[in-house]
Design an enzyme around this catalytic site. Structure first.
Site, mmCIF file in Angstrom:
data_model
loop_
_atom_site.group_PDB
_atom_site.id
_atom_site.type_symbol
_atom_site.label_atom_id
_atom_site.label_comp_id
_atom_site.label_asym_id
_atom_site.label_seq_id
_atom_site.Cartn_x
_atom_site.Cartn_y
_atom_site.Cartn_z
ATOM 1 N N ASN A 64 9.509 5.015 4.375
ATOM 2 C CA ASN A 64 10.903 5.452 4.289
ATOM 3 C C ASN A 64 11.070 6.842 4.912
ATOM 4 O OD1 ASN A 64 11.205 3.224 2.237
ATOM 5 N ND2 ASN A 64 9.951 4.657 1.075
ATOM 6 N N GLU B 88 4.235 -2.243 13.351
ATOM 7 C CA GLU B 88 3.018 -2.280 12.542
ATOM 8 C C GLU B 88 1.747 -2.340 13.387
ATOM 9 O OE1 GLU B 88 3.033 -1.410 9.668
ATOM 10 O OE2 GLU B 88 5.063 -1.804 8.941
ATOM 11 N N GLU C 211 1.582 5.929 7.446
ATOM 12 C CA GLU C 211 2.983 6.081 7.080
ATOM 13 C C GLU C 211 3.619 7.261 7.801
ATOM 14 O OE1 GLU C 211 4.002 3.522 5.729
ATOM 15 O OE2 GLU C 211 2.060 2.787 5.034
ATOM 16 N N HIS D 64 4.511 6.310 11.337
ATOM 17 C CA HIS D 64 5.700 5.456 11.382
ATOM 18 C C HIS D 64 6.981 6.265 11.607
ATOM 19 C CE1 HIS D 64 4.906 1.265 10.895
ATOM 20 N NE2 HIS D 64 4.315 1.355 9.728
ATOM 21 N N GLY E 222 0.824 -1.199 0.000
ATOM 22 C CA GLY E 222 0.000 0.000 0.000
ATOM 23 C C GLY E 222 0.858 1.248 0.000
ATOM 24 N N ALA E 223 1.880 1.242 0.855
ATOM 25 C CA ALA E 223 2.784 2.385 0.955
ATOM 26 C C ALA E 223 3.960 1.973 1.823
ATOM 27 C CB ALA E 223 2.070 3.597 1.559
ATOM 28 N N MET E 224 4.969 2.848 1.884
ATOM 29 C CA MET E 224 6.186 2.540 2.632
ATOM 30 C C MET E 224 6.679 3.786 3.343
ATOM 31 S SD MET E 224 8.368 0.434 3.641
ATOM 32 C CE MET E 224 9.749 0.859 4.693
#
Length: 888
Positions: A267, A322, A300, A303, A263-265
């Site tokens: 970084n 997560e 994200e 995170h 879905g997304a990251m």
């Protein structure tokens, strides 16, 4: 390099590496087919042993230590890369030059080419496909990255952190230097090079720092980036207010890419997103799309602290970041919805989260891939990005929040960051911080991290009229007879008049609450409530306070009563779901015998009462009147019979549409939302209930309902109304109208990749309402040749194959086995292209033993044939071998 049979990695075997990396300087000479990476690592010894570097699928050009080429005797090739004997030195400057071909990278892991641009995906083990590196989450280094590329081909050059320099070079080339001031593991590295447009906004953080926010999109999509930007700003403000966490970089970037496995990251400072979770405007995105974008952007962003500033010691701790971050994004979304649409909107969000848990995670817990939220072992880590780690992990965090309260949980978070900022830690470290901050013993609670399977909570009540007492006995049943869990159970008692009763236990001195959270720590707990004037109806597990299966004997009358009176909105919904499950399963028994199922009058009466209850807002009624998902219903059946279930559901939907047709038609007009489209929970709720009504009306073939749906599907509606109407027609016997609407949809959106994914998925999931209708498989095979479909794009695969395998069980589990053969052929093909996607598709049949004996035999034949093939990737092999019971 990876071997066919990957070794089993065990949590108890964790050891720190002998060498770590303090800082790394990367220089990329970017090219779509031949990118050269120069990697200079400043390494330090922290134990005895060689320097371990992971590498996969790349060409090593040179390797030096302190400027001297490494001699062959000091170098060992391994299955995962190489080891270098560095002698007695304590520090070393290691430089490795590698060459990679992004255009050939169909796995979309590492550096790959997509739509003319270059992008990275490094979680979990993609960085080793870029350069040789100790590619583990416990190796945290400061990165400086220089990107050099042809300016015409790649005018935008992005990486993590802050831009410190950029400029032109000879020969039409240019460069950009990025510096990330925070140490991070290699899985958080990111690189983007392409021809992109940007939406920018400058904001001030709580402390007054000015930060630049950017959303980068491919050409022509800038008008679809506003909602993602708004979501990013809302996420920043919420994290500052709720947890005191502030953005720590000068800029924060989101990049939307069409080809992306996930879905997304998250970084650090450069989030790379699947475009479906960024791009939205009323003409192309539904209310659900808008909701998902807000949630994923928040996830994200959150995170940045829960995953980046504090990360995982090893991949077994994946739920540390997560599960915690899913909980945070759920709380954020609930707060956003409640602020705009009231507390009922918060309840709807909680219901939606639990529906996902029950539909996706409960079956996982009951199958061969069952694992604790912190697994003890794995072969392919990509297979453990699961509903258990994410959704059940979030429920475990929610239980901590319930047990400690909002203030206690915040105190625990503050202590966690004060102890572990800049570190790679474990789930134990997180729970210990919660324990210390609140002065409570959470040792027993830690069992949630190690027990697999879904616990059951058995409840039995007894009323003593003479003593005016109600005795409630709660018993935990854990899979495999595990030790008792520390479990919060929120409960209430409802009086005959529908009002909540005070919950008075012996010894109470303060006023008795009407909802009480009981902490279960023993296998069996007995509660005696006093001063109960009449026999009550128990309302247990309010707000779904623990991720368990509740077993409580309730007849239809009691379920209908709770549907009408339970003050807890989640339990009111749950009562409706339990009633629906009971009715559907009884009808399925008849359908399996070839008998026409009958819908009980009591059910229609209770259903209609909810529908007509104007005290409940539209969004709540929409979720309460939606039938349970087929996947969830199949889990309640032994054996699971998808064909009989589908027959029962068709009869039930027709009956709801016919017998409540006038009510649905009346609501249809009253629920219209005037004015231009806006994404707002109140408006979205009205649209959701109206679209649900369309589904029932079209299922029943009500002429006015079909006529209205066709007009909306082919008219000048926004996407929520258009797609809602299209879905109602496709999921109905109105085949001619459905064909007209599908053709119109294709004509309008043939060049819009994301919107066409909806078109593929709705057809792949379509039911057969009449026996003469075309089987779904024939339709899907034809759609594979459609110009808008591509086997290289994960979104297309999930839309067409995923919808067929997961959302259309009656068509997939065909009596002739054709669905299984088609599945096996797709796994073979995808295994060569993209093992991550292939393993996700492979999991469709992990619970094959739940189905009828005939279906089991057909499914097993295809699974065994796949396992017997030599070129199967470790990702797919692990899933299939576990499905067959060949591995633990």
């Amino acid at each position: 390099m990876k071997t066919e049979h990957a070794p089993t990695i065990r949590r108890i075997d964790y050891q720190p590496l002998a060498w770590t990396v303090q800082s790394v300087d990367l220089h990329f000479t970017l090219d779509a087919k031949a990118t050269v990476v120069r990697n200079r690592m400043h390494c330090e010894r922290r134990g005895a042993g060689p320097l371990v570097l992971m590498a996969e699928g790349l060409t090593r050009v040179s390797l030096t230590v302190d400027g001297v080429e490494v001699v062959e005797t000091a170098l060992r090739e391994t299955d995962t890369g190489l080891e270098i004997d560095l002698g007695e030195r304590d520090t070393a400057l290691v430089e490795v030059v590698t060459q990679i071909n992004p255009s050939a990278n169909t796995e979309l892991s590492g550096l790959y080419h997509s739509g003319g641009g270059l992008y990275t995906q490094c979680e979990a083990e993609g960085f080793r496909r870029i350069t040789c590196f100790p590619d583990r989450p416990d190796v945290m280094a400061r990165f400086t990255v220089t990107l050099e590329a042809d300016m015409a081909a790649f005018p935008v050059l992005l990486s993590n952190g802050n831009l410190v320099d950029s400029g032109d070079l000879d020969g039409g080339r240019h460069f950009a230097i990025w510096e990330d001031p925070f140490p991070k593991p290699s899985y958080l590295f990111a690189l983007v090079a392409g021809d992109l447009e940007v939406l920018e906004r400058t904001e001030k953080t709580r402390s007054g720092r000015e930060v630049l926010l950017q959303v980068w999109v491919e050409d022509g999509n800038l008008d679809r980036a506003d909602h993602a930007m708004d979501s990013l700003v809302h996420s920043m403000r919420w994290d500052e207010k709720t947890f005191g966490l502030e953005l720590d970089l000068d800029r924060y970037m989101i990049v939307a890419v069409s080809d992306f496995n996930m879905g997304a990251m998250e970084n650090k400072g450069l989030n790379i997103f699947n475009a479906k979770f960024v791009l939205a405007k009323p003409d192309t995105a539904t209310d659900v799309d808008y909701e998902h974008i807000e949630s994923v952007v928040a996830h994200e962003y959150f995170h940045n602290w829960t995953g980046n500033r504090v990360t995982c010691q090893d991949w077994f701790q994946l739920t540390l970041k997560e599960g915690l971050t899913v909980f945070r994004d759920q709380q954020f979304s609930a707060d956003m919805l409640a602020a705009a649409g009231g507390e009922s909107a918060r309840a709807v969000k909680r219901i939606e989260d639990v529906r996902v848990l029950r539909t996706a995670q409960f079956p996982e817990d009951a199958g061969p891939m069952a694992h604790p939220i912190r697994p003890d072992q794995y072969q392919a880590i990509d297979n453990f990005y699961t509903a258990t780690v994410y959704e059940k992990g979030a429920e475990v965090i929610r239980m901590l929040h319930t047990l400690l309260g909002a203030e206690g949980f915040r105190n625990g978070m503050d202590l966690y960051f004060s102890y572990h900022d800049g570190q790679a830690v474990t789930c134990d470290d997180f729970v210990e911080a919660m324990s210390e901050a609140n002065g409570v013993d959470l040792d027993q609670f830690m069992r949630w991290y190690s027990q697999r399977g879904t616990p059951r909570l058995l409840a039995e009540g007894r009323y003593d009229a003479a003593a005016r007492q109600y005795t409630l006995t709660l018993t935990q049943q854990r899979p495999d007879g595990d030790e008792a869990l520390h479990m919060p159970v929120a409960l209430g008692l409802i009086g005959p008049d529908g009002a909540d009763l005070p919950l008075m236990l012996a010894g109470d001195t303060a006023a008795s609450p009407t909802t009480r959270v009981v902490e279960l720590k023993d296998t069996t707990t007995t509660l005696v409530f006093e001063g109960v004037a009449a026999e009550p109806v128990p309302s247990l597990l309010r707000g779904f306070s623990a991720p368990v299966i509740l077993e409580l004997a309730e007849d239809d009358r009691r379920l209908a009563f709770r549907m009408a009176h339970d003050s807890d909105p989640f339990n009111r919904w749950d009562a409706a779901q339990r009633f629906m499950v009971r009715v559907v399963l009884a009808m399925t028994v008849d359908a399996a015998k070839g008998v026409l199922p009958q819908v009980p009058d009591a059910f229609i009466t209770a259903f209609g009462a909810l529908l007509h209850n104007e005290k409940l807002d539209a969004a709540y009624r929409a979720v309460a009147l939606t039938l349970p998902a087929e996947a969830y219903l199949l889990e309640q059946m032994t054996p699971a019979d998808p064909v009989a279930l589908r027959r029962a559901l068709i009869v039930l939907m027709r009956s709801i549409g016919e017998r409540l047709g006038d009510s649905w038609l009346g609501l249809d007009a009253r629920l219209s939302v005037a004015g231009e489209y806006r994404y707002h929970p109140t408006d979205a709720g009205r649209r959701a209930l109206r679209n649900l009504g369309q589904r029932y009306l079209c299922a029943a073939g009500v002429a006015k309902g079909v006529e209205r749906a066709l007009a909306r599907a082919t008219g000048d509606a926004h996407m929520t109304d258009r797609f809602g109407a299209l879905a109602a027609l496709v999921h109905s016997p109105a085949s001619a109208e459905a064909a007209t609407a599908l053709a119109d949809f294709e004509r309008r959106f043939a060049k819009d990749a994301l919107v066409m994914d909806k078109w593929f998925a709705i057809q792949a999931g379509a039911w057969r309402w009449i026996d003469s209708a075309e089987p779904a498989l024939a339709r899907i095979e034809a759609l594979m040749s459609h110009p808008a479909f591509s086997l290289s794009n994960p979104n297309k695969i999930y839309a067409l194959f995923g919808a067929y395998f997961r959302a259309n069980p009656a068509e997939f589990h065909r009596a002739d086995g054709a669905g299984y053969r088609f599945w096996a052929d797709r796994i073979r093909d995808l295994n060569k292209r993209n093992p991550q996607v292939a393993s996700r598709m492979a999991r469709v049949l992990e619970n094959w033993r739940r189905f009828t004996p005939a279906q089991q035999a057909l499914a097993r034949e295809q699974i065994e044939a796949l396992v017997g093939e030599k070129d199967l990737s470790p990702d797919v092999r692990e899933v299939l071998e576990k499905a067959l019971g060949k591995t633990d």
